[in-house]
Scaffold this active site. Structure first.
Site, PDB file in Angstrom:
ATOM      1  N   GLY A  61     -39.454  40.032  50.472  1.00 34.12           N
ATOM      2  CA  GLY A  61     -39.980  41.295  49.683  1.00 34.12           C
ATOM      3  C   GLY A  61     -40.737  42.224  50.516  1.00 34.12           C
ATOM      4  N   ASN A 109     -44.117  44.058  40.119  1.00 36.15           N
ATOM      5  CA  ASN A 109     -42.741  44.900  40.652  1.00 36.15           C
ATOM      6  C   ASN A 109     -41.954  44.677  39.752  1.00 36.15           C
ATOM      7  OD1 ASN A 109     -40.271  43.751  42.203  1.00 36.15           O
ATOM      8  ND2 ASN A 109     -42.098  42.277  42.508  1.00 36.15           N
ATOM      9  N   PHE A 113     -33.831  44.382  43.380  1.00 36.68           N
ATOM     10  CA  PHE A 113     -32.996  44.259  44.596  1.00 36.68           C
ATOM     11  C   PHE A 113     -32.586  45.510  45.304  1.00 36.68           C
ATOM     12  CE2 PHE A 113     -31.184  39.935  43.498  1.00 36.68           C
ATOM     13  CZ  PHE A 113     -32.405  39.170  43.717  1.00 36.68           C
ATOM     14  N   SER A 171     -35.478  36.306  40.320  1.00 31.55           N
ATOM     15  CA  SER A 171     -36.197  37.524  40.034  1.00 31.55           C
ATOM     16  C   SER A 171     -35.947  38.031  38.654  1.00 31.55           C
ATOM     17  CB  SER A 171     -35.264  38.804  40.983  1.00 31.55           C
ATOM     18  OG  SER A 171     -35.621  39.810  40.755  1.00 31.55           O
ATOM     19  N   ASN A 173     -35.987  40.866  37.704  1.00 32.04           N
ATOM     20  CA  ASN A 173     -35.945  42.635  37.643  1.00 32.04           C
ATOM     21  C   ASN A 173     -34.144  42.802  37.732  1.00 32.04           C
ATOM     22  OD1 ASN A 173     -38.479  42.881  37.575  1.00 32.04           O
ATOM     23  ND2 ASN A 173     -38.705  42.436  39.805  1.00 32.04           N
ATOM     24  N   THR A 174     -33.442  41.883  37.585  1.00 37.07           N
ATOM     25  CA  THR A 174     -31.776  41.916  37.442  1.00 37.07           C
ATOM     26  C   THR A 174     -31.532  41.348  36.233  1.00 37.07           C
ATOM     27  OG1 THR A 174     -31.632  42.170  40.090  1.00 37.07           O
ATOM     28  CG2 THR A 174     -29.689  41.633  38.607  1.00 37.07           C
ATOM     29  N   LYS A 209     -34.923  29.344  45.425  1.00 36.61           N
ATOM     30  CA  LYS A 209     -36.053  29.796  44.570  1.00 36.61           C
ATOM     31  C   LYS A 209     -36.099  30.054  43.404  1.00 36.61           C
ATOM     32  CE  LYS A 209     -39.295  33.362  45.752  1.00 36.61           C
ATOM     33  NZ  LYS A 209     -39.801  34.512  46.912  1.00 36.61           N
ATOM     34  N   ASN A 238     -41.022  31.994  42.458  1.00 36.22           N
ATOM     35  CA  ASN A 238     -41.033  33.552  42.307  1.00 36.22           C
ATOM     36  C   ASN A 238     -42.140  34.135  41.560  1.00 36.22           C
ATOM     37  OD1 ASN A 238     -39.841  36.225  42.583  1.00 36.22           O
ATOM     38  ND2 ASN A 238     -37.864  35.365  42.671  1.00 36.22           N
ATOM     39  N   GLY A 259     -49.534  37.265  42.927  1.00 37.15           N
ATOM     40  CA  GLY A 259     -50.918  37.435  43.203  1.00 37.15           C
ATOM     41  C   GLY A 259     -51.611  36.412  42.706  1.00 37.15           C
ATOM     42  N   TYR A 309     -47.505  36.801  50.274  1.00 39.90           N
ATOM     43  CA  TYR A 309     -47.100  38.265  50.390  1.00 39.90           C
ATOM     44  C   TYR A 309     -48.320  39.079  49.706  1.00 39.90           C
ATOM     45  CZ  TYR A 309     -44.455  42.644  49.346  1.00 39.90           C
ATOM     46  OH  TYR A 309     -44.219  43.741  49.083  1.00 39.90           O
ATOM     47  N   THR A 310     -48.468  39.017  48.359  1.00 35.01           N
ATOM     48  CA  THR A 310     -49.302  39.832  47.758  1.00 35.01           C
ATOM     49  C   THR A 310     -50.611  40.026  48.205  1.00 35.01           C
ATOM     50  OG1 THR A 310     -47.916  39.326  45.714  1.00 35.01           O
ATOM     51  CG2 THR A 310     -50.179  40.448  45.530  1.00 35.01           C
TER      52      THR A 310
END
Length: 351
Positions: A61, A109, A113, A171, A173-174, A209, A238, A259, A309-310
């Site tokens: 990401g 977020n 994708f 994810s 978000n899909t 994942k 995730n 986070g 990441y965050t």
């Protein structure tokens, strides 16, 4: 104030997605000092046949299109995962789709994708830096008629340039992507990806994942499928759909939360997976890591390696060598001669 802290302060005045794009450009331009590989005899470890200088990796990401491979390979990470990549280019969801939750040291977020497609990404990976461990997060196009086949397609195209590949069915978000975590669907998907992997000239470990929002039965199914269908590791976890305890103004935005608030939930899932798999499958711990102590807790809960990441949004890329050094010191403090010696030693604290 350091140059990096000043840069972060300026970036935080901008829209988060714009700021992220500028941060990537700054990395590519060499504006941030990078330490190169960070390792020690204690930190060097092996996960799914991959020799890592240290167990702290970059989660997918951050560099969706594999545009900053060389600087990220010098940032101190033990391994780097880019993507997610889909077979065809994809715009993702409408902006705004990324939110900072500063009070919670978190982000939400709903990118969906967004990426340039596997073709350009594979081409950049073909020019990858040497002596780096690089992986790709595999995704599916939103409008695909066969999302399971999309994962195998991406691996067939990019696989020759990878050290590992991660199947991302988690994810939020899909639409309906997480349905692929069901036992039968996940088994069939993994079979297709493993077949694509086996057709490559060299073996590329395949990671799975998962979401942090699976119930006990769902986790049991994931563990059984991963073991039965040849996954080489499980990445836990995730982002979450939970919003428990958030204080920030953007807490009600839709999308995946990452986070600090994810740390407890994701580490609990990690520990339960460690118990379910019984050491038969390496685990990679992700979610809320911002310090060496956080990374150490994930390892003691059952992770052989970790990703972050965050926290970079709030601390900058200079956080990476600090976390690695802190982890080395904690291993030494507690008498562990290697990362592997510490894996799972604190699992009971999370069950």
């Amino acid at each position: 104030m350091s140059l990096e802290r000043l840069g972060l302060s300026l970036l935080h005045r901008l829209d988060p997605e714009t700021a992220h794009g500028l941060a990537l450009k700054g990395l590519r331009a060499g504006l941030v000092p990078l330490p190169g590989p960070v390792t020690s005899p204690r930190l060097a470890t092996s996960v799914a046949g991959l020799d890592l200088p240290n167990p702290v990796g970059l989660a997918a990401g951050f560099d969706k299109n594999a545009e900053a491979l060389a600087p990220l390979a010098r940032a101190g990470f033990g391994f780097v995962e880019v993507g997610a990549a889909t077979p065809r280019p994809q715009e993702g969801n409408p902006r705004p789709r990324l939110y900072r939750l500063a009070e919670d040291r978190a982000a939400i977020n709903r990118f969906g994708f967004n990426n340039q497609g596997v073709g350009p990404i594979a081409e950049r990976l073909s020019r990858r830096p040497e002596n780096a461990v690089l992986g790709l997060n595999l995704g599916a196009n939103k409008d695909s008629s066969d999302r399971a086949a999309d994962f195998a397609t991406v691996l067939r195209i990019a696989g020759p340039h990878l050290d590992f590949a991660t199947v991302n069915v988690s994810s939020p978000n899909t639409e309906k992507l997480r349905d692929l975590q069901g036992k039968a669907a996940l088994g069939a998907l993994l079979d297709g990806v493993i077949a694509a992997r086996d057709a490559l000239e060299r073996r590329v470990p395949v990671f799975l994942k998962i979401a942090p929002d699976l119930d006990a039965e769902g986790l049991k199914d994931v563990a059984e499928v991963a073991l039965a269908h040849g996954a080489d590791a499980i990445v836990a976890t995730n982002t979450t759909l939970s919003r428990d305890g958030l204080r920030s103004a953007h807490a009600s935005e839709t999308g995946g939360l990452s986070g600090a608030p994810l740390f407890e939930r994701s580490t609990g899932v990690l520990a339960r997976l460690s118990q379910l798999t019984g050491g038969r499958l390496p685990l990679i711990g992700v979610g809320g890591i911002a310090t060496g102590a956080d990374a150490y807790a994930k390892i003691r809960a059952g992770a052989s390696a970790v990703q972050l990441y965050t926290a970079l949004v709030y601390e900058g890329i200079g956080l990476v060598p600090r976390i690695v050094q802190e982890l080395d010191e904690l291993l030494a403090r507690d008498g562990f001669g290697s990362v592997a010696d510490a894996v799972g030693t604190g699992r009971a604290d999370w069950l």
